[in-house]
Enzyme design. Structure first.
Site, PDB file in Angstrom:
ATOM      1  N   GLY A   1       0.900  -1.285   0.044  1.00  0.00           N
ATOM      2  CA  GLY A   1      -0.214   0.047  -0.081  1.00  0.00           C
ATOM      3  C   GLY A   1       0.866   1.117   0.011  1.00  0.00           C
ATOM      4  O   GLY A   1       2.175   1.154   0.410  1.00  0.00           O
TER       5      GLY A   1
ATOM      6  N   LYS B   1       4.180   0.292   8.298  1.00  0.00           N
ATOM      7  CA  LYS B   1       4.089   1.623   7.784  1.00  0.00           C
ATOM      8  C   LYS B   1       5.118   2.588   8.090  1.00  0.00           C
ATOM      9  O   LYS B   1       5.521   2.909   9.100  1.00  0.00           O
ATOM     10  CB  LYS B   1       2.978   2.396   8.412  1.00  0.00           C
ATOM     11  CG  LYS B   1       2.488   3.552   7.681  1.00  0.00           C
ATOM     12  CD  LYS B   1       0.971   3.984   8.036  1.00  0.00           C
ATOM     13  CE  LYS B   1       0.942   4.708   9.441  1.00  0.00           C
ATOM     14  NZ  LYS B   1      -0.253   5.195   9.870  1.00  0.00           N
TER      15      LYS B   1
ATOM     16  N   ASP C   1     -10.518  10.903  11.972  1.00  0.00           N
ATOM     17  CA  ASP C   1     -10.223  10.513  10.693  1.00  0.00           C
ATOM     18  C   ASP C   1     -11.007   9.364  10.163  1.00  0.00           C
ATOM     19  O   ASP C   1     -10.019   8.400   9.545  1.00  0.00           O
ATOM     20  CB  ASP C   1      -8.646  10.398  10.330  1.00  0.00           C
ATOM     21  CG  ASP C   1      -8.425  10.756   8.973  1.00  0.00           C
ATOM     22  OD1 ASP C   1      -9.290  11.304   8.262  1.00  0.00           O
ATOM     23  OD2 ASP C   1      -7.463  10.431   8.490  1.00  0.00           O
TER      24      ASP C   1
END
Length: 271
Positions: free
Chosen positions: A46, A67, A163
């Site tokens: 991703g 990440k 979010d």
């Protein structure tokens, strides 16, 4: 290198409630490089404005998602430490689990449990090879709602995510929804010395266009209702397959423009 213990925000958070960051490992850069075969492109699963996400295998055989922030888009110590501190104490079936982090050599990485089915947004794309069934969509909606309900009513103190969006809802091997990405999250108000609980937090507006609660956008007053509005937009995505903003059209306005009698036909056409 960012040192979380020296971050003013992190210290302020810890001063409000005593929490030890247990069960979260601090990985070295070398460990992350080995886990991802030196961040090989074949391990990338991703990418976003923050950086890239890699599938990695730790030394003990655990598969994780890593990440890694771009150099020019590091979250900053505030957001980085917020996510580490919050996720270390949040444990719920519908929240993603944090395994650890890496903070060295000008690198910021967060290590999560691996979600084989990616993000909800991946499965709502017109290009997806396996569209979600209606039953799966309902199951995902319920899971995301349960995760958010936990944040608002069972976490201590409660948390406003700030979010909520389809790309921040991850899906495990059984398509169980897990709310993710707590970098923008805020602790809910706590009672003052007189025992009065403030109704909102006044804050700079943060979030993603199309998901933002209009009231929060206009007043800068953040409440749990702001998260609920964003989740409602996700539900509309599940029903229609549309993006929140697509070809200049806003999904909320599009749905509201139809009378209930013609809404079902519209949904069938746009799915």
């Amino acid at each position: 290198m960012i040192t979380c213990s020296k971050d003013a925000y992190y210290l302020a958070v810890l001063s409000r409630f005593s929490v030890k960051v247990d069960g979260v490992k601090c990985f070295t850069f070398d460990e992350m490089a080995v886990a991802t075969r030196d961040f090989d492109i074949s391990a990338q699963v991703g990418q976003g404005g923050y950086g890239k996400v890699y599938r990695g295998n730790l030394a003990d055989g655990t598969t994780v998602a890593i990440k890694r922030a771009h150099e020019d888009s590091l979250q900053g110590s505030k957001e980085f430490c917020t996510e580490i501190e919050l996720l270390s104490r949040l444990h719920h079936r519908n929240l993603v689990s944090l395994v650890g982090y890496c903070d060295e050599e000008d690198e910021q990485m967060l290590v999560y449990e691996f979600m084989p089915n990616g993000t909800l947004r991946d499965h709502l794309s017109a290009k997806t090879e396996r569209p979600l069934s209606f039953g799966q969509r309902v199951h995902i909606a319920l899971g995301a709602a349960k995760g958010l309900l936990y944040l608002h009513t069972e976490a201590n103190p409660p948390i406003f995510h700030r979010d909520v969006k389809a790309s921040n809802i991850l899906l495990d091997s059984k398509f169980v929804a897990k709310v993710a990405d707590f970098g923008l999250s805020r602790l809910a108000p706590v009672p003052d010395i007189e025992g009065t609980l403030p109704a909102h937090i006044s804050t700079v507006v943060k979030g993603t266009p199309g998901y933002l609660d209009p009231e929060y956008f206009l007043t800068h007053k953040l409440t749990e209702r702001s998260d609920v509005y964003s989740l409602g937009v996700v539900f509309l995505e599940l029903l229609t397959g549309m993006k929140p903003i697509q070809h200049g059209k806003n999904i909320v306005r599009e749905v509201k423009s139809f009378h209930s009698g013609s809404l079902l036909i519209w949904l069938l056409v746009h799915r």
